[in-house]
Motif scaffolding. Structure first.
Motif, mmCIF file in Angstrom:
data_model
loop_
_atom_site.group_PDB
_atom_site.id
_atom_site.type_symbol
_atom_site.label_atom_id
_atom_site.label_comp_id
_atom_site.label_asym_id
_atom_site.label_seq_id
_atom_site.Cartn_x
_atom_site.Cartn_y
_atom_site.Cartn_z
ATOM 1 N N VAL A 121 -3.483 -6.757 22.207
ATOM 2 C CA VAL A 121 -2.867 -6.314 20.949
ATOM 3 C C VAL A 121 -2.710 -7.472 19.992
ATOM 4 O O VAL A 121 -2.959 -7.362 18.782
ATOM 5 C CB VAL A 121 -1.497 -5.651 21.224
ATOM 6 C CG1 VAL A 121 -0.840 -5.230 19.921
ATOM 7 C CG2 VAL A 121 -1.658 -4.464 22.159
ATOM 8 N N ILE A 122 -2.314 -8.626 20.531
ATOM 9 C CA ILE A 122 -2.106 -9.805 19.684
ATOM 10 C C ILE A 122 -3.442 -10.475 19.361
ATOM 11 O O ILE A 122 -3.602 -11.092 18.310
ATOM 12 C CB ILE A 122 -1.150 -10.794 20.379
ATOM 13 C CG1 ILE A 122 0.176 -10.097 20.698
ATOM 14 C CG2 ILE A 122 -0.902 -12.018 19.519
ATOM 15 C CD1 ILE A 122 1.169 -10.975 21.422
ATOM 16 N N TRP A 139 -7.369 -15.147 18.815
ATOM 17 C CA TRP A 139 -7.426 -16.031 19.982
ATOM 18 C C TRP A 139 -7.352 -15.192 21.249
ATOM 19 O O TRP A 139 -6.643 -14.190 21.319
ATOM 20 C CB TRP A 139 -6.274 -17.025 19.977
ATOM 21 C CG TRP A 139 -6.294 -17.993 18.835
ATOM 22 C CD1 TRP A 139 -7.308 -18.205 17.946
ATOM 23 C CD2 TRP A 139 -5.228 -18.867 18.447
ATOM 24 N NE1 TRP A 139 -6.956 -19.155 17.030
ATOM 25 C CE2 TRP A 139 -5.684 -19.591 17.308
ATOM 26 C CE3 TRP A 139 -3.959 -19.116 18.938
ATOM 27 C CZ2 TRP A 139 -4.895 -20.539 16.666
ATOM 28 C CZ3 TRP A 139 -3.167 -20.071 18.311
ATOM 29 C CH2 TRP A 139 -3.634 -20.772 17.187
ATOM 30 N N LYS A 140 -8.108 -15.632 22.270
ATOM 31 C CA LYS A 140 -8.053 -14.968 23.567
ATOM 32 C C LYS A 140 -7.242 -15.770 24.589
ATOM 33 O O LYS A 140 -6.626 -15.202 25.485
ATOM 34 C CB LYS A 140 -9.465 -14.731 24.100
ATOM 35 C CG LYS A 140 -10.281 -13.751 23.271
ATOM 36 C CD LYS A 140 -11.646 -13.514 23.897
ATOM 37 C CE LYS A 140 -12.438 -12.490 23.099
ATOM 38 N NZ LYS A 140 -13.775 -12.237 23.708
#
Length: 444
Positions: free
Chosen positions: A320-321, A327-328
């Motif tokens: 979600v973020i 960024w992962k």
């Protein structure tokens, strides 16, 4: 009242109160009117303006609102600079400063009690208050010395004797003060003397116990001392700034100047500040290593192999973020996660220490505990939130961080008798052999 008098006249068998008994009731106890008049607290006199003359001249053209803003800002920067200096000077200086702050806070609170009830000339009040402060400090610091300077204590015969009987000596000293208090009781001041006895002990609980926990946090590593204190300072500053420029909605009646805008703005600013400060400090051994006493050099050392708590690790960001920031994976220190808990407490719960202090000051109709720092009040006015924070950090470390300390176990092992050491050695050897970590001598 007239009805009661008529009943007394009509009933000849009603019990009568002689003049001696009536006088005794007025002296030993307190009538409702006496109690009400004595508990009414007169406002304590405080200086109207304690701002240095240099600042008064420089800011004379400003309104009182902006003048107060600049005075608080300049002296806040001065206090932050002083904080950096004492950090640079090392753990021993930090402990001395904590001790000095403790004594000054105790003095400010006890002085309020003395000024409120000084007209009753309570015997030995100040002497006993400082005596109990000495007793409690002897107990707590004696425990600290025995715990963290174990090898040094065992090496010196006088220190070993004091360490062995430390709690008995501490209890004996307290009993002496307790007996002195009982002997000082005066018939017409019973209630007030017990008020002040409780006043002193509550002050000791709030001030001395919390400062002792601050020192314990320091020994766990300077980062556990600096980050929590800095978070409280940051929240205090940012809440004031947000409230000053954007404040519209009152937060709590105890502190009319506190606003919801300042409270919420201070929270987010403090969490962000805690993350950044923790990232910077986690990379330095002098901040993350426990403060230990080196018997060879007779000095404190902060050198160690940093634990996993202070080593960069990769964390997967929730999907979600990820869509929002792109960024992962993020690399951060595990301590930064703990810093979120520290900064959240500092900004949401810590201010209640200040609200508690505000209620206390309102009860005695005073603005500040003292006028030590212009624009800020007394030392206690600056540390009212820090004491609550110190307790939380100590409980947090004990609950989620601290594990068995091998160095302390070895120190205690070395003080045992040879037969006790041999028994522990054989037990440990058997245990490690059973777990397959040591080879059995019979196999060879």
């Amino acid at each position: 009242m007239n009805e009661l008098r008529l009943r007394a006249v009509r009933d000849p068998d009603a019990p009568t109160v002689d003049k001696e008994s009536e006088r005794e009731v007025k002296v030993d106890g307190e009538t409702a009117s006496d109690s009400e008049s004595r508990t009414e607290v007169a406002p304590l006199v405080t200086s109207a303006d304690d701002t240095p003359e240099v600042l008064n001249r420089a800011l004379s053209n400003l309104s009182s609102r902006w003048k107060n803003w600049w005075v608080r800002g300049i002296l806040t920067l001065a206090m932050i600079a002083f904080f950096f200096v004492i950090i640079y000077l090392g753990p021993m200086v930090l402990m001395m400063i904590v001790m000095c702050v403790q004594i000054k806070c105790f003095h400010e609170i006890i002085t309020i009690g003395y000024n409120v009830y000084h007209s009753y000339d309570l015997p030995w009040f100040r002497t006993l208050s400082w005596y109990f402060l000495l007793c409690v400090n002897y107990f707590f610091y004696g425990e600290t010395v025995t715990d963290y300077f174990f090898t040094l204590v065992q090496r010196e015969e006088p220190l070993r004797i004091l360490s062995k009987y430390h709690r008995f000596i501490s209890f004996t000293l307290y009993l002496i003060g307790f007996c002195m208090f009982v002997l000082s009781l005066v018939k017409k001041h019973y209630r007030l003397q017990f008020y002040m006895f409780g006043w002193t002990h509550v002050t000791l609980l709030i001030v001395v116990t919390q400062s002792h926990l601050v020192i314990h946090n320091l020994f766990e590593g300077m980062i556990w001392f600096i980050v929590p204190i800095s978070c409280v300072i940051c929240n205090d500053i940012m809440a004031y700034m947000f409230g000053f420029f954007f404040g519209r909605t009152p937060l709590i009646k105890l502190s009319p100047k506190k606003t919801w805008e300042g409270f919420i703005g201070g929270f987010f600013a403090t969490v962000l500040f805690g993350l950044l400060l923790s990232y910077v400090m986690s990379g330095y051994r002098c901040f993350v290593c426990p403060v230990e006493y080196n018997n060879d050099t007779n000095s404190f050392t902060v050198d160690c192999e940093p634990s996993d708590l202070f080593r960069l690790q990769e964390y997967n960001i929730p999907e979600v973020i990820q869509s929002a920031i792109g960024w992962k994976i993020v690399r951060m220190y595990p301590f930064q996660i703990h810093s979120i808990a520290l900064s959240t407490f500092a900004s949401l719960i810590g201010p209640f220490g200040g609200f508690f202090a505000s209620g206390f000051k309102r009860a005695f109709k005073i603005k500040d505990f003292a006028n030590t720092i212009p624009g800020h009040g007394g030392i206690m006015d600056r540390f009212d939130c820090q004491y609550l924070m110190a307790t939380f950090v100590n409980v947090y470390i004990a609950s989620f961080i601290r594990g068995p300390n091998p160095s302390k176990l070895i120190q205690q092992f070395m003080t045992l008798r040879p037969d006790q050491q041999l028994h522990i050695f054989n037990t440990l050897k058997t245990h490690l052999t059973d777990k397959g970590m040591l080879r059995d001598a019979t196999e060879d």
